[in-house]
Enzyme design. Structure first.
Site, PDB file in Angstrom:
ATOM      1  N   GLY A 149       2.992  -0.199   3.732  1.00 46.62           N
ATOM      2  CA  GLY A 149       3.207  -1.643   3.647  1.00 46.62           C
ATOM      3  C   GLY A 149       2.889  -2.379   4.926  1.00 46.62           C
ATOM      4  O   GLY A 149       3.420  -3.471   5.163  1.00 46.62           O
ATOM      5  N   CYS A 198       0.895  -1.158   0.000  1.00 43.36           N
ATOM      6  CA  CYS A 198       0.000   0.000   0.000  1.00 43.36           C
ATOM      7  C   CYS A 198       0.928   1.200   0.000  1.00 43.36           C
ATOM      8  O   CYS A 198       1.730   1.355  -0.913  1.00 43.36           O
ATOM      9  CB  CYS A 198      -0.963  -0.047   1.183  1.00 43.36           C
ATOM     10  SG  CYS A 198      -0.201  -0.438   2.774  1.00 43.36           S
ATOM     11  N   GLY A 239      -0.621  -1.537   6.863  1.00 47.21           N
ATOM     12  CA  GLY A 239      -2.053  -1.500   7.178  1.00 47.21           C
ATOM     13  C   GLY A 239      -2.895  -2.274   6.192  1.00 47.21           C
ATOM     14  O   GLY A 239      -3.286  -3.426   6.419  1.00 47.21           O
TER      15      GLY A 239
END
Length: 279
Positions: free
Chosen positions: A243, A240, A245
């Site tokens: 890296g 994301c 959540g």
């Protein structure tokens, strides 16, 4: 680093973290999950049983490291981090560094995933080196490029580009209902590989998706693509922005869907503890 979460096992000379008794098992059946969805306090209690596991920056004494981390407080656990193979790594430790960790999958299978930060302008080359080095067949991207601030740089080309000697060619773009799938070809030397890039954009940062079915379809489609990949391919790369959540939630959902299918129950607490150990 907070050690409450960790126990260590020595296997063939290597040290592997194990899950502490603090993370005792809480298996749930589908009926349990439906019932407890209406009383979220029970899930919150389980969540607060999970010890924190932050990495002390003092564990990394590498000059220039700040340039390779999107967020200065989010560092990879040293025991499980991905190390880039570089001819200069003895003289230049920074050349082997990337903010990424190997993640175990269902039944603690080793190196099923890699969780990493969204590439920055400074780390695009490192990212593609990792994709090639690890023989990854799939990238799952769960962030927009910008969400108020930049969350990830656009690290792939419109059509074709070369990163650190790796040629990346976008062959096809397939818009699905809730994600975009890019089919890419990677070339280095005489070798050529196929890569699938899933880009899921409808999950806001630090929130939950508005609906579960689109996320579950992504989980299913990625898993089907992984099963169809060559037998000798490496981990699925998931990122994301930081890296941790949305990346962790996606991997946990994949693991728990497999557990539910194979065992009829899910152990959310144990799975989350496993992820905290690895990343």
């Amino acid at each position: 680093m907070h050690r409450a979460l960790r126990t260590y096992h020595v296997t063939q000379g290597a040290v592997h973290p194990g899950i502490s008794p603090n993370c005792r098992e809480h298996p749930h059946t589908p009926d349990d999950l439906h019932e407890k969805a209406w009383t979220l306090l029970l899930f919150r209690r389980s969540f607060f049983e999970i010890p924190m596991n932050f990495v002390d920056p003092k564990e990394y004494e590498i000059l220039g490291l700040v340039r390779k981390n999107r967020y200065k407080t989010i560092l990879p656990n040293p025991q499980t981090r991905v190390c880039l193979i570089s001819p200069d790594q003895e003289d230049d430790p920074l050349s082997s560094y990337i903010n990424a960790n190997y993640i175990r999958g269902y039944d603690e299978e080793e190196k099923v995933y890699i969780a990493t930060q969204g590439p920055t302008v400074n780390t695009v080359g490192d990212f593609w080196k990792m994709v090639w080095q690890e023989r990854s067949p799939i990238i799952v991207m769960i962030t927009n490029i910008e969400e108020v601030n930049e969350k990830c740089t656009e690290y792939w080309p419109e059509k074709q580009a070369i990163y650190e000697g790796i040629e990346v060619i976008v062959k096809d773009i397939i818009p699905e209902d809730d994600y975009v799938l890019r089919i890419m070809t990677l070339k280095s030397g005489e070798e050529e590989r196929t890569l699938k890039h899933f880009w899921y954009t409808s999950w806001p940062d630090q929130k939950t998706p508005d609906q579960a079915p689109p996320l579950l379809k992504l989980v299913q489609d990625v898993e089907e693509a992984r099963q169809k990949a060559d037998y000798d391919v490496g981990p699925v790369i998931v990122h994301c922005s930081a890296g941790i959540g949305r990346t962790g939630c996606f991997i946990a959902t994949t693991i728990l869907c497999k557990q539910l299918k194979n065992e009829g129950t899910v152990d959310i607490l144990r799975t989350t503890c496993q992820l905290r150990l690895d990343r």
